[in-house]
Design an enzyme around this catalytic site. Sequence first.
Site, mmCIF file in Angstrom:
data_model
loop_
_atom_site.group_PDB
_atom_site.id
_atom_site.type_symbol
_atom_site.label_atom_id
_atom_site.label_comp_id
_atom_site.label_asym_id
_atom_site.label_seq_id
_atom_site.Cartn_x
_atom_site.Cartn_y
_atom_site.Cartn_z
ATOM 1 N N GLY A 1 -128.313 -5.949 51.347
ATOM 2 C CA GLY A 1 -127.243 -4.982 51.144
ATOM 3 C C GLY A 1 -127.760 -3.580 50.912
ATOM 4 O O GLY A 1 -128.712 -3.126 51.565
ATOM 5 N N ILE A 2 -127.142 -2.881 49.965
ATOM 6 C CA ILE A 2 -127.550 -1.508 49.672
ATOM 7 C C ILE A 2 -128.988 -1.480 49.150
ATOM 8 O O ILE A 2 -129.774 -0.599 49.515
ATOM 9 C CB ILE A 2 -126.591 -0.859 48.655
ATOM 10 C CG1 ILE A 2 -125.187 -0.741 49.256
ATOM 11 C CG2 ILE A 2 -127.099 0.521 48.231
ATOM 12 C CD1 ILE A 2 -124.124 -0.329 48.245
ATOM 13 N N LEU B 1 -121.039 -8.457 48.759
ATOM 14 C CA LEU B 1 -120.060 -8.310 47.674
ATOM 15 C C LEU B 1 -118.653 -8.069 48.216
ATOM 16 O O LEU B 1 -117.691 -8.665 47.742
ATOM 17 C CB LEU B 1 -120.456 -7.144 46.757
ATOM 18 C CG LEU B 1 -121.354 -7.432 45.563
ATOM 19 C CD1 LEU B 1 -121.479 -6.177 44.711
ATOM 20 C CD2 LEU B 1 -120.836 -8.577 44.732
ATOM 21 N N ASP C 1 -135.136 -11.700 37.837
ATOM 22 C CA ASP C 1 -133.830 -12.059 37.290
ATOM 23 C C ASP C 1 -133.463 -10.956 36.306
ATOM 24 O O ASP C 1 -134.045 -10.869 35.218
ATOM 25 C CB ASP C 1 -133.906 -13.417 36.589
ATOM 26 C CG ASP C 1 -132.617 -13.791 35.871
ATOM 27 O OD1 ASP C 1 -131.654 -12.992 35.865
ATOM 28 O OD2 ASP C 1 -132.574 -14.891 35.275
ATOM 29 N N ASN D 1 -129.857 -1.789 41.107
ATOM 30 C CA ASN D 1 -128.859 -2.001 42.151
ATOM 31 C C ASN D 1 -128.173 -3.365 42.087
ATOM 32 O O ASN D 1 -127.041 -3.506 42.534
ATOM 33 C CB ASN D 1 -129.532 -1.837 43.528
ATOM 34 C CG ASN D 1 -128.633 -2.266 44.654
ATOM 35 O OD1 ASN D 1 -127.711 -1.557 45.039
ATOM 36 N ND2 ASN D 1 -128.881 -3.458 45.195
ATOM 37 N N TYR E 1 -115.221 -6.504 36.724
ATOM 38 C CA TYR E 1 -116.057 -5.635 37.541
ATOM 39 C C TYR E 1 -115.868 -4.173 37.134
ATOM 40 O O TYR E 1 -116.846 -3.443 36.932
ATOM 41 C CB TYR E 1 -115.724 -5.830 39.013
ATOM 42 C CG TYR E 1 -116.615 -5.072 39.960
ATOM 43 C CD1 TYR E 1 -117.910 -5.507 40.220
ATOM 44 C CD2 TYR E 1 -116.161 -3.923 40.602
ATOM 45 C CE1 TYR E 1 -118.733 -4.814 41.097
ATOM 46 C CE2 TYR E 1 -116.983 -3.222 41.475
ATOM 47 C CZ TYR E 1 -118.262 -3.674 41.721
ATOM 48 O OH TYR E 1 -119.084 -2.980 42.580
ATOM 49 N N LYS F 1 -118.817 -1.757 35.537
ATOM 50 C CA LYS F 1 -119.260 -0.539 36.198
ATOM 51 C C LYS F 1 -118.935 0.706 35.367
ATOM 52 O O LYS F 1 -119.658 1.701 35.415
ATOM 53 C CB LYS F 1 -118.641 -0.442 37.590
ATOM 54 C CG LYS F 1 -119.147 -1.519 38.557
ATOM 55 C CD LYS F 1 -120.657 -1.499 38.700
ATOM 56 C CE LYS F 1 -121.155 -2.477 39.731
ATOM 57 N NZ LYS F 1 -122.638 -2.422 39.928
#
Length: 258
Positions: free
Chosen positions: A17-18, A195, A63, A90, A156, A160
Amino acid sequence: MKRLKNKVALIAGGACGIGGADSLLFAREGAKVVIGDINEAAGKALEEQIKTEGFEATFMKLDITSEENWKQVFEATVKKYGKINICVNNAGVSLGKDICDTTLEEWNWLMNINSTGVFLGTKYAIAYMKDNKEKNSIINRSSIDGQIGEAGLCAYCASKGSVTLLTKSAALACGQRKYSIRVNSVHPGYVHTALTEKEAADSGMTPDQYFEKVGAQHPIGYIGEPMDIAYADLYLASDESIFVTGSELTIDGGWTAQ
């Protein structure tokens, strides 16, 4: 000129991903990259790809919920490359449920990864950067959901949001202590990643259906790609951003401007 020449970067969640885009782009821009991820197969494959292109990368299993593992990876990074200049926190997970349907077990699971994991990465990045007498950068992955609320992403959004303010607090602490460490948060909108595919499934749609529907709701007309975010991370990782700390960099195709 390579924008990250002589830099050493650790990308947590750097295999896919990113984070995977960050690992690839940072290596191409001259950094020695440590790919920290729990996904060994993807991490080792990306390490091989980067080396095949002629750049430097090392996979290390990480982890992010384990304080001891964070210490081990930072120690191994410094032992191999002599220092660390860049840390990108990330790695993260998502859960498509509102507050009425979210269980305490789900809340604790998500917060442990998205919030505590970033706390640990930031804390130990500072510890390993503060005495190297170079310009350093910590980049924390928040989200537009760390700036606005969405009903179906309760835990979520909370996680964030915590990343957003933890980042500002850490930036101020580094300033007060006279550490040459910048700390910033990056806030992607909707991007083609695993995601968002999970969010599609949680919404009862295929990824294509979800991306078409959500893309049409963006002023720019489509959703982003991982490399769109990686280029913003590259700016914050490079010395081009030496006057930037405690900031929120939003990359969302105009979503939050509406």
